[in-house]
Motif scaffolding. Sequence first.
Motif, PDB file in Angstrom:
ATOM      1  N   GLY A 131       2.441   6.488   5.733  1.00  0.00           N
ATOM      2  CA  GLY A 131       2.264   5.207   6.583  1.00  0.00           C
ATOM      3  C   GLY A 131       0.905   4.796   6.177  1.00  0.00           C
ATOM      4  N   GLN A 132      -0.028   5.498   6.123  1.00  0.00           N
ATOM      5  CA  GLN A 132      -1.282   4.846   5.909  1.00  0.00           C
ATOM      6  C   GLN A 132      -1.642   4.552   4.390  1.00  0.00           C
ATOM      7  OE1 GLN A 132      -3.833   4.073   7.893  1.00  0.00           O
ATOM      8  NE2 GLN A 132      -2.890   4.952   9.914  1.00  0.00           N
ATOM      9  N   VAL A 133      -1.139   5.443   3.514  1.00  0.00           N
ATOM     10  CA  VAL A 133      -1.134   5.315   2.184  1.00  0.00           C
ATOM     11  C   VAL A 133      -0.391   3.796   2.012  1.00  0.00           C
ATOM     12  CG1 VAL A 133      -0.393   6.112  -0.006  1.00  0.00           C
ATOM     13  CG2 VAL A 133      -1.186   7.666   1.500  1.00  0.00           C
ATOM     14  N   GLY A 134       0.627   3.589   2.550  1.00  0.00           N
ATOM     15  CA  GLY A 134       1.306   2.424   2.201  1.00  0.00           C
ATOM     16  C   GLY A 134       0.357   1.166   2.731  1.00  0.00           C
ATOM     17  N   PHE A 135      -0.399   1.255   3.773  1.00  0.00           N
ATOM     18  CA  PHE A 135      -1.103   0.291   4.177  1.00  0.00           C
ATOM     19  C   PHE A 135      -2.299  -0.070   3.368  1.00  0.00           C
ATOM     20  CE2 PHE A 135      -5.306  -0.766   6.451  1.00  0.00           C
ATOM     21  CZ  PHE A 135      -4.916  -2.083   7.016  1.00  0.00           C
ATOM     22  N   PHE A 136      -2.639   1.051   2.596  1.00  0.00           N
ATOM     23  CA  PHE A 136      -3.866   0.989   1.806  1.00  0.00           C
ATOM     24  C   PHE A 136      -3.445   0.570   0.257  1.00  0.00           C
ATOM     25  CE2 PHE A 136      -6.177   3.257   4.947  1.00  0.00           C
ATOM     26  CZ  PHE A 136      -7.118   2.644   5.095  1.00  0.00           C
ATOM     27  N   THR A 137      -2.225   0.610  -0.011  1.00  0.00           N
ATOM     28  CA  THR A 137      -1.626   0.298  -1.284  1.00  0.00           C
ATOM     29  C   THR A 137      -0.761  -0.821  -1.189  1.00  0.00           C
ATOM     30  OG1 THR A 137       0.341   1.780  -0.983  1.00  0.00           O
ATOM     31  CG2 THR A 137      -1.881   2.759  -1.997  1.00  0.00           C
ATOM     32  N   LYS A 138       0.021  -1.357  -0.152  1.00  0.00           N
ATOM     33  CA  LYS A 138       0.876  -2.349  -0.110  1.00  0.00           C
ATOM     34  C   LYS A 138       0.374  -3.457   0.601  1.00  0.00           C
ATOM     35  CE  LYS A 138       5.126  -3.782  -1.372  1.00  0.00           C
ATOM     36  NZ  LYS A 138       5.674  -3.994  -2.690  1.00  0.00           N
ATOM     37  N   PHE A 139      -0.043  -2.989   1.792  1.00  0.00           N
ATOM     38  CA  PHE A 139      -0.454  -4.028   2.847  1.00  0.00           C
ATOM     39  C   PHE A 139      -2.111  -4.469   2.983  1.00  0.00           C
ATOM     40  CE2 PHE A 139       3.276  -1.852   4.251  1.00  0.00           C
ATOM     41  CZ  PHE A 139       4.290  -2.782   4.099  1.00  0.00           C
ATOM     42  N   ALA A 140      -2.455  -4.930   3.931  1.00  0.00           N
ATOM     43  CA  ALA A 140      -3.751  -5.510   4.028  1.00  0.00           C
ATOM     44  C   ALA A 140      -4.904  -4.342   3.594  1.00  0.00           C
ATOM     45  CB  ALA A 140      -4.054  -5.898   5.410  1.00  0.00           C
ATOM     46  N   GLY A 141      -4.614  -3.311   3.872  1.00  0.00           N
ATOM     47  CA  GLY A 141      -5.707  -2.187   3.382  1.00  0.00           C
ATOM     48  C   GLY A 141      -6.162  -2.453   1.692  1.00  0.00           C
ATOM     49  N   LYS A 142      -5.124  -2.719   0.922  1.00  0.00           N
ATOM     50  CA  LYS A 142      -5.111  -2.759  -0.305  1.00  0.00           C
ATOM     51  C   LYS A 142      -6.519  -3.902  -0.532  1.00  0.00           C
ATOM     52  CE  LYS A 142      -1.704  -6.382  -1.570  1.00  0.00           C
ATOM     53  NZ  LYS A 142      -0.523  -6.765  -2.184  1.00  0.00           N
ATOM     54  N   VAL A 154      -4.277   9.503   0.735  1.00  0.00           N
ATOM     55  CA  VAL A 154      -4.064  10.157  -0.699  1.00  0.00           C
ATOM     56  C   VAL A 154      -4.174  11.329  -0.698  1.00  0.00           C
ATOM     57  CG1 VAL A 154      -4.260   9.601  -3.326  1.00  0.00           C
ATOM     58  CG2 VAL A 154      -4.110   7.672  -1.847  1.00  0.00           C
ATOM     59  N   ALA A 155      -5.106  12.104  -0.512  1.00  0.00           N
ATOM     60  CA  ALA A 155      -5.479  13.356  -0.635  1.00  0.00           C
ATOM     61  C   ALA A 155      -4.609  14.311   0.292  1.00  0.00           C
ATOM     62  CB  ALA A 155      -7.006  13.826  -0.388  1.00  0.00           C
ATOM     63  N   ASN A 192      10.186   6.202  -0.110  1.00  0.00           N
ATOM     64  CA  ASN A 192       9.587   4.854   0.200  1.00  0.00           C
ATOM     65  C   ASN A 192       7.986   4.974  -0.455  1.00  0.00           C
ATOM     66  OD1 ASN A 192      10.078   2.497   1.953  1.00  0.00           O
ATOM     67  ND2 ASN A 192       8.244   2.988   2.648  1.00  0.00           N
ATOM     68  N   LEU A 193       7.393   5.968  -0.243  1.00  0.00           N
ATOM     69  CA  LEU A 193       5.982   6.288  -1.058  1.00  0.00           C
ATOM     70  C   LEU A 193       5.973   6.203  -2.372  1.00  0.00           C
ATOM     71  CD1 LEU A 193       3.078   7.612  -0.452  1.00  0.00           C
ATOM     72  CD2 LEU A 193       3.986   9.576  -1.129  1.00  0.00           C
ATOM     73  N   PHE A 194       6.959   6.418  -3.080  1.00  0.00           N
ATOM     74  CA  PHE A 194       7.203   6.309  -4.642  1.00  0.00           C
ATOM     75  C   PHE A 194       7.577   4.949  -4.954  1.00  0.00           C
ATOM     76  CE2 PHE A 194       8.086  11.371  -5.070  1.00  0.00           C
ATOM     77  CZ  PHE A 194       6.848  11.368  -4.770  1.00  0.00           C
ATOM     78  N   THR A 195       8.435   4.268  -4.121  1.00  0.00           N
ATOM     79  CA  THR A 195       9.046   2.924  -4.618  1.00  0.00           C
ATOM     80  C   THR A 195       8.192   2.250  -3.643  1.00  0.00           C
ATOM     81  OG1 THR A 195      10.770   3.304  -2.888  1.00  0.00           O
ATOM     82  CG2 THR A 195      11.041   4.010  -5.298  1.00  0.00           C
ATOM     83  N   VAL A 203      -0.350   9.300  -6.085  1.00  0.00           N
ATOM     84  CA  VAL A 203      -0.173  10.485  -5.288  1.00  0.00           C
ATOM     85  C   VAL A 203       0.023  11.528  -6.618  1.00  0.00           C
ATOM     86  CG1 VAL A 203       0.154   9.632  -3.145  1.00  0.00           C
ATOM     87  CG2 VAL A 203       2.178  10.167  -4.776  1.00  0.00           C
ATOM     88  N   GLY A 204       0.369  11.057  -7.670  1.00  0.00           N
ATOM     89  CA  GLY A 204       0.702  12.074  -8.770  1.00  0.00           C
ATOM     90  C   GLY A 204       2.025  12.596  -8.713  1.00  0.00           C
ATOM     91  N   ALA A 205       2.927  11.742  -8.468  1.00  0.00           N
ATOM     92  CA  ALA A 205       4.323  12.244  -8.250  1.00  0.00           C
ATOM     93  C   ALA A 205       4.728  13.379  -9.245  1.00  0.00           C
ATOM     94  CB  ALA A 205       5.499  11.062  -7.982  1.00  0.00           C
ATOM     95  N   THR A 206       4.708  12.924 -10.432  1.00  0.00           N
ATOM     96  CA  THR A 206       5.058  13.696 -11.449  1.00  0.00           C
ATOM     97  C   THR A 206       4.591  15.311 -11.488  1.00  0.00           C
ATOM     98  OG1 THR A 206       3.244  13.068 -13.145  1.00  0.00           O
ATOM     99  CG2 THR A 206       5.358  11.831 -13.128  1.00  0.00           C
ATOM    100  N   ASP A 207       3.527  15.521 -10.831  1.00  0.00           N
ATOM    101  CA  ASP A 207       2.955  16.794 -10.331  1.00  0.00           C
ATOM    102  C   ASP A 207       3.871  17.872  -9.585  1.00  0.00           C
ATOM    103  OD1 ASP A 207       0.883  16.183 -11.900  1.00  0.00           O
ATOM    104  OD2 ASP A 207      -0.411  15.814 -10.100  1.00  0.00           O
TER     105      ASP A 207
END
Length: 232
Positions: A131-142, A154-155, A192-195, A203-207
Motif C-alpha cells: 500500500g505504501q508503494v502504491g502511495f508513492f507510485t500511483k497517488f500523491a507520494g509520486k 520498494v525494498a 494490484n502491486l503489478f497492475t 519492484v522487479g516482478a520478473t525476478d
Amino acid sequence: MSDLSAFPITEKWPAQHPERLQLYSLPTPNGVKIPIMLEEIGMPYEVHKVDFSKDDQNSPAFLSLNPNNKIPAILDPDGPGGKPLALFESGAILIYLADKSGQLLPKDPAARYHAIQWLMFQIGGIGPMFGQVGFFTKFAGKEYEDKRPRDRYVAESRRLLGVVDAQLARHAWIAGEEFTIADIAIFPWINNLFTFYEASELVGATDFTHVTATLARFLARPSVQKGLKIPA
C-alpha cells in the motif's frame, strides 16, 4: 424470511435478499477477497457498493457495522446459533467463512495454523508495505522529490516478494499443496502491486518467477475472475 431491521446499515443499503449474506465492499485488494471467497465456496450473497467518492465509509449507517470505516464488512443473517452476525476485517471474515463452509482451511490443526500464519503475513506485511508503494507510485507520494521513502518501501516489498517466491518454489500454493484463504488474501495484493499501482518494473516482478507463475494460475480461477469485479 430473515429480519435484519435491527441493523442500521440496512436503512442505507436495504437487503433485497435478507436471507443471503450481505457484503459491503469495493473492488480494492482487501475488498475483493470476500467475493472471491464467496464464489469459491458457493455461498449466496448480496453485494452493496460502499462508494468512497460519496464518503459512504464514513456514513453513520456504515460505521454502525464497522466503526473503523474500512471495507469489506459483512452481515450474515445465519450466523452462529442461527442469529445474525456482523463482522469486519477481511482476515476475520475469511476465517469465519472458511469455518462456516468447511472449505479453504485445512482440517488438520497444524496445517490450519500454517495457513493462518500466511494470512497474518499478508495482513501485517504485504498489505501495509504494498500500500505504501502504491502511495508513492500511483497517488500523491509520486510527486515527492525525495525518493528515499519510496525506495524504502520498494525494498521491503521486494523482500516480501522474495519470501513468497521461496515458499512457492517448494509448494503449489502459499500454505502448501492446497488452495486456501491465504492465497485469497495474498494474490489480490500482488496483482494490484503489478497492475493498478504500476510498480511491476519498480519492484522487479520478473525476478520472482514462482510468484508470477502462481499469480497467473490464481487469476485464471473463475471465482477470481468474477470476484475481482465485485461490486461493479
